[in-house]
Design a protein around this motif. Structure first.
Motif, mmCIF file in Angstrom:
data_model
loop_
_atom_site.group_PDB
_atom_site.id
_atom_site.type_symbol
_atom_site.label_atom_id
_atom_site.label_comp_id
_atom_site.label_asym_id
_atom_site.label_seq_id
_atom_site.Cartn_x
_atom_site.Cartn_y
_atom_site.Cartn_z
ATOM 1 N N LEU A 211 0.823 -1.208 0.000
ATOM 2 C CA LEU A 211 0.000 0.000 0.000
ATOM 3 C C LEU A 211 0.858 1.259 0.000
ATOM 4 C CD1 LEU A 211 -2.762 -1.077 2.565
ATOM 5 C CD2 LEU A 211 -2.945 -0.953 0.072
ATOM 6 N N VAL A 212 1.946 1.253 0.778
ATOM 7 C CA VAL A 212 2.826 2.429 0.837
ATOM 8 C C VAL A 212 3.463 2.687 -0.517
ATOM 9 C CG1 VAL A 212 4.991 3.315 1.803
ATOM 10 C CG2 VAL A 212 3.284 2.290 3.307
ATOM 11 N N ASN A 213 4.049 1.656 -1.115
ATOM 12 C CA ASN A 213 4.696 1.831 -2.416
ATOM 13 C C ASN A 213 3.691 2.227 -3.498
ATOM 14 O OD1 ASN A 213 7.659 1.139 -2.243
ATOM 15 N ND2 ASN A 213 6.813 -0.678 -1.268
ATOM 16 N N SER A 214 2.496 1.673 -3.433
ATOM 17 C CA SER A 214 1.466 2.036 -4.409
ATOM 18 C C SER A 214 1.068 3.494 -4.261
ATOM 19 C CB SER A 214 0.239 1.140 -4.232
ATOM 20 O OG SER A 214 0.561 -0.217 -4.418
ATOM 21 N N ALA A 215 0.873 3.915 -3.031
ATOM 22 C CA ALA A 215 0.432 5.292 -2.796
ATOM 23 C C ALA A 215 1.463 6.310 -3.269
ATOM 24 C CB ALA A 215 0.135 5.495 -1.305
ATOM 25 N N PHE A 216 2.730 6.039 -3.028
ATOM 26 C CA PHE A 216 3.750 7.018 -3.370
ATOM 27 C C PHE A 216 4.164 6.988 -4.832
ATOM 28 C CE2 PHE A 216 4.284 7.177 1.207
ATOM 29 C CZ PHE A 216 4.499 8.529 1.404
ATOM 30 N N ASN A 217 3.724 6.001 -5.582
ATOM 31 C CA ASN A 217 4.056 5.936 -7.004
ATOM 32 C C ASN A 217 2.838 6.110 -7.905
ATOM 33 O OD1 ASN A 217 7.032 5.169 -7.086
ATOM 34 N ND2 ASN A 217 6.232 3.589 -5.731
ATOM 35 N N LEU A 218 1.657 6.185 -7.307
ATOM 36 C CA LEU A 218 0.440 6.264 -8.100
ATOM 37 C C LEU A 218 0.361 7.549 -8.913
ATOM 38 C CD1 LEU A 218 -2.315 5.093 -8.864
ATOM 39 C CD2 LEU A 218 -3.259 6.162 -6.813
ATOM 40 N N SER A 219 0.654 8.677 -8.299
ATOM 41 C CA SER A 219 0.510 9.956 -9.003
ATOM 42 C C SER A 219 1.465 10.049 -10.195
ATOM 43 C CB SER A 219 0.748 11.122 -8.038
ATOM 44 O OG SER A 219 2.040 11.037 -7.457
ATOM 45 N N PHE A 220 2.679 9.543 -10.028
ATOM 46 C CA PHE A 220 3.636 9.561 -11.142
ATOM 47 C C PHE A 220 3.117 8.739 -12.311
ATOM 48 C CE2 PHE A 220 7.191 7.680 -13.460
ATOM 49 C CZ PHE A 220 7.901 8.816 -13.822
ATOM 50 N N ALA A 221 2.575 7.561 -12.018
ATOM 51 C CA ALA A 221 2.053 6.704 -13.080
ATOM 52 C C ALA A 221 0.869 7.358 -13.778
ATOM 53 C CB ALA A 221 1.648 5.348 -12.500
ATOM 54 N N VAL A 222 -0.001 8.029 -13.020
ATOM 55 C CA VAL A 222 -1.146 8.709 -13.624
ATOM 56 C C VAL A 222 -0.674 9.820 -14.555
ATOM 57 C CG1 VAL A 222 -3.160 10.162 -13.168
ATOM 58 C CG2 VAL A 222 -2.729 8.146 -11.748
ATOM 59 N N TRP A 223 0.302 10.593 -14.127
ATOM 60 C CA TRP A 223 0.807 11.683 -14.957
ATOM 61 C C TRP A 223 1.456 11.154 -16.231
ATOM 62 C CZ3 TRP A 223 0.465 16.685 -15.733
ATOM 63 C CH2 TRP A 223 -0.078 17.492 -14.732
ATOM 64 N N ILE A 224 2.243 10.099 -16.109
ATOM 65 C CA ILE A 224 2.900 9.534 -17.289
ATOM 66 C C ILE A 224 1.867 9.049 -18.305
ATOM 67 C CG2 ILE A 224 4.173 7.497 -18.091
ATOM 68 C CD1 ILE A 224 6.085 9.518 -17.198
ATOM 69 N N MET A 225 0.907 8.250 -17.849
ATOM 70 C CA MET A 225 -0.064 7.663 -18.763
ATOM 71 C C MET A 225 -1.104 8.665 -19.238
ATOM 72 S SD MET A 225 -0.599 3.738 -17.459
ATOM 73 C CE MET A 225 -0.777 4.086 -15.715
ATOM 74 N N HIS A 226 -1.356 9.696 -18.438
ATOM 75 C CA HIS A 226 -2.296 10.746 -18.848
ATOM 76 C C HIS A 226 -1.843 11.399 -20.154
ATOM 77 C CE1 HIS A 226 -4.843 14.360 -18.559
ATOM 78 N NE2 HIS A 226 -3.757 15.007 -18.923
ATOM 79 N N SER A 227 -0.567 11.707 -20.259
ATOM 80 C CA SER A 227 -0.061 12.361 -21.473
ATOM 81 C C SER A 227 -0.171 11.441 -22.685
ATOM 82 C CB SER A 227 1.389 12.797 -21.261
ATOM 83 O OG SER A 227 2.225 11.688 -20.990
ATOM 84 N N PHE A 228 -0.015 10.148 -22.483
ATOM 85 C CA PHE A 228 -0.121 9.213 -23.608
ATOM 86 C C PHE A 228 -1.573 9.041 -24.054
ATOM 87 C CE2 PHE A 228 4.124 8.177 -22.274
ATOM 88 C CZ PHE A 228 4.753 7.748 -23.433
ATOM 89 N N PHE A 229 -2.491 8.926 -23.094
ATOM 90 C CA PHE A 229 -3.908 8.824 -23.461
ATOM 91 C C PHE A 229 -4.376 10.103 -24.159
ATOM 92 C CE2 PHE A 229 -4.263 5.474 -20.093
ATOM 93 C CZ PHE A 229 -4.797 4.487 -20.911
ATOM 94 N N ALA A 230 -3.871 11.254 -23.687
ATOM 95 C CA ALA A 230 -4.274 12.524 -24.294
ATOM 96 C C ALA A 230 -3.786 12.656 -25.728
ATOM 97 C CB ALA A 230 -3.740 13.686 -23.450
ATOM 98 N N SER A 231 -2.720 11.941 -26.093
ATOM 99 C CA SER A 231 -2.179 12.013 -27.448
ATOM 100 C C SER A 231 -2.971 11.173 -28.450
ATOM 101 C CB SER A 231 -0.712 11.570 -27.455
ATOM 102 O OG SER A 231 -0.596 10.192 -27.136
ATOM 103 N N VAL A 232 -3.827 10.288 -27.949
ATOM 104 C CA VAL A 232 -4.665 9.468 -28.834
ATOM 105 C C VAL A 232 -5.895 10.273 -29.222
ATOM 106 C CG1 VAL A 232 -5.994 7.336 -29.045
ATOM 107 C CG2 VAL A 232 -3.859 7.353 -27.745
ATOM 108 N N PRO A 233 -6.167 10.472 -30.513
ATOM 109 C CA PRO A 233 -7.338 11.271 -30.926
ATOM 110 C C PRO A 233 -8.634 10.705 -30.353
ATOM 111 C CG PRO A 233 -5.902 10.829 -32.800
ATOM 112 C CD PRO A 233 -5.391 9.982 -31.661
ATOM 113 N N LYS A 234 -9.486 11.601 -29.902
ATOM 114 C CA LYS A 234 -10.756 11.176 -29.323
ATOM 115 C C LYS A 234 -11.639 10.511 -30.365
ATOM 116 C CE LYS A 234 -14.345 12.880 -26.197
ATOM 117 N NZ LYS A 234 -14.925 14.069 -25.520
ATOM 118 N N GLU A 235 -11.397 10.827 -31.635
ATOM 119 C CA GLU A 235 -12.190 10.216 -32.701
ATOM 120 C C GLU A 235 -12.014 8.696 -32.752
ATOM 121 O OE1 GLU A 235 -11.825 14.424 -33.352
ATOM 122 O OE2 GLU A 235 -10.322 12.864 -32.986
ATOM 123 N N VAL A 236 -10.880 8.204 -32.281
ATOM 124 C CA VAL A 236 -10.664 6.754 -32.229
ATOM 125 C C VAL A 236 -11.678 6.108 -31.292
ATOM 126 C CG1 VAL A 236 -9.025 4.950 -31.567
ATOM 127 C CG2 VAL A 236 -8.209 6.970 -32.780
#
Length: 249
Positions: A117-142
């Protein structure tokens, strides 16, 4: 590091060290591995279980969170992303006393689940930020095209988007796994049983106030880096793709 782990103690602590051992002492690994005060087999298992399950939990939560924040404009979205970023200022070493009190209150101290739980909590925000930029790069039309063909939200995420953002997922996995693998401060306080502690804590058992068994320190370090090196070798191409995505327009 590997060659130093094969030296006798006298050579490892010599004031005039040599690169290669004069006497190749392969028994260092056998002695180190069978030390009763430091159960390295259990420590290795503990490290693997905590790191793998923490990484899996982060992915399970971060992927839908990153997808949703990238696709939908909801009230408070900017504040939510800013709050995620701010959590990176908080490190386990700063919060370890509070974390210990919480786990004592819910009777989770000295357990693998606490460290997962500790390791998940402290690494969750970084993973969300990393993957957020990749999902945002995929056109919504897809997504819209898949929905026209009858795909639901979960299928759009799992069957359409995930293959397109795979380099970002691999990048997040590597960083989260390595961070969990190397975590030290919280494990030192929360895990009191020698067999539950990860290798990062077990390594310090060979460092004393007046004497340090450097040949054993190097041996444990060599064992500790092997799984990470193997992981990097397996995902190197996708990792480089994830780190350089967007660098060329």
């Amino acid at each position: 590091m590997f060659f130093s782990s094969l030296k006798p103690k006298s050579e490892a602590t010599s004031v005039n060290p040599t690169f290669f051992p004069h006497n190749w002492n392969w028994r260092n690994y056998l002695t180190m591995w069978s030390t009763p005060e430091t159960p390295l087999p259990q420590n290795l298992i503990s490290t693997i279980v905590i790191s793998v399950l923490a990484t899996a939990l982060v992915l399970l939560v971060a992927m839908p969170a990153a997808y949703y924040t990238a696709r939908y404009r909801f009230p408070g979205r900017g504040a939510f992303m800013f709050a995620l970023l701010m959590t990176q200022m908080l490190q386990p070493a700063v919060l370890v006393a509070g974390l210990m009190q919480e786990f004592l209150a819910i009777d989770l101290q000295d357990t693998w689940l606490a460290m997962i739980l500790v390791n998940s909590a402290f690494n969750l925000s970084f993973a969300v930020w990393i993957m957020h930029s990749f999902f945002a790069s995929v056109p919504k039309e897809v997504d819209e095209a898949a929905q026209i063909d009858g795909a639901g939200q979960w299928m759009v995420l799992s069957r359409i988007n995930l293959p397109l953002v795979w380099p970002g997922i691999v990048t997040a996995v590597i960083f989260v796994f390595v961070a969990a693998w190397n975590e030290f401060a919280a494990s030192l306080v929360i895990l009191s049983s020698a067999e539950n502690q990860p290798l990062s804590v077990a390594l310090t058992k060979f460092v004393g106030q007046y004497d340090t068994s450097w040949h054993y320190v190097f041996g444990v370090s060599t064992i500790a880096i092997i799984p990470v090196v193997i992981l990097f070798a397996l995902v190197e191409k996708r990792l480089v793709g994830g780190l350089t995505a967007g660098s060329i327009k």
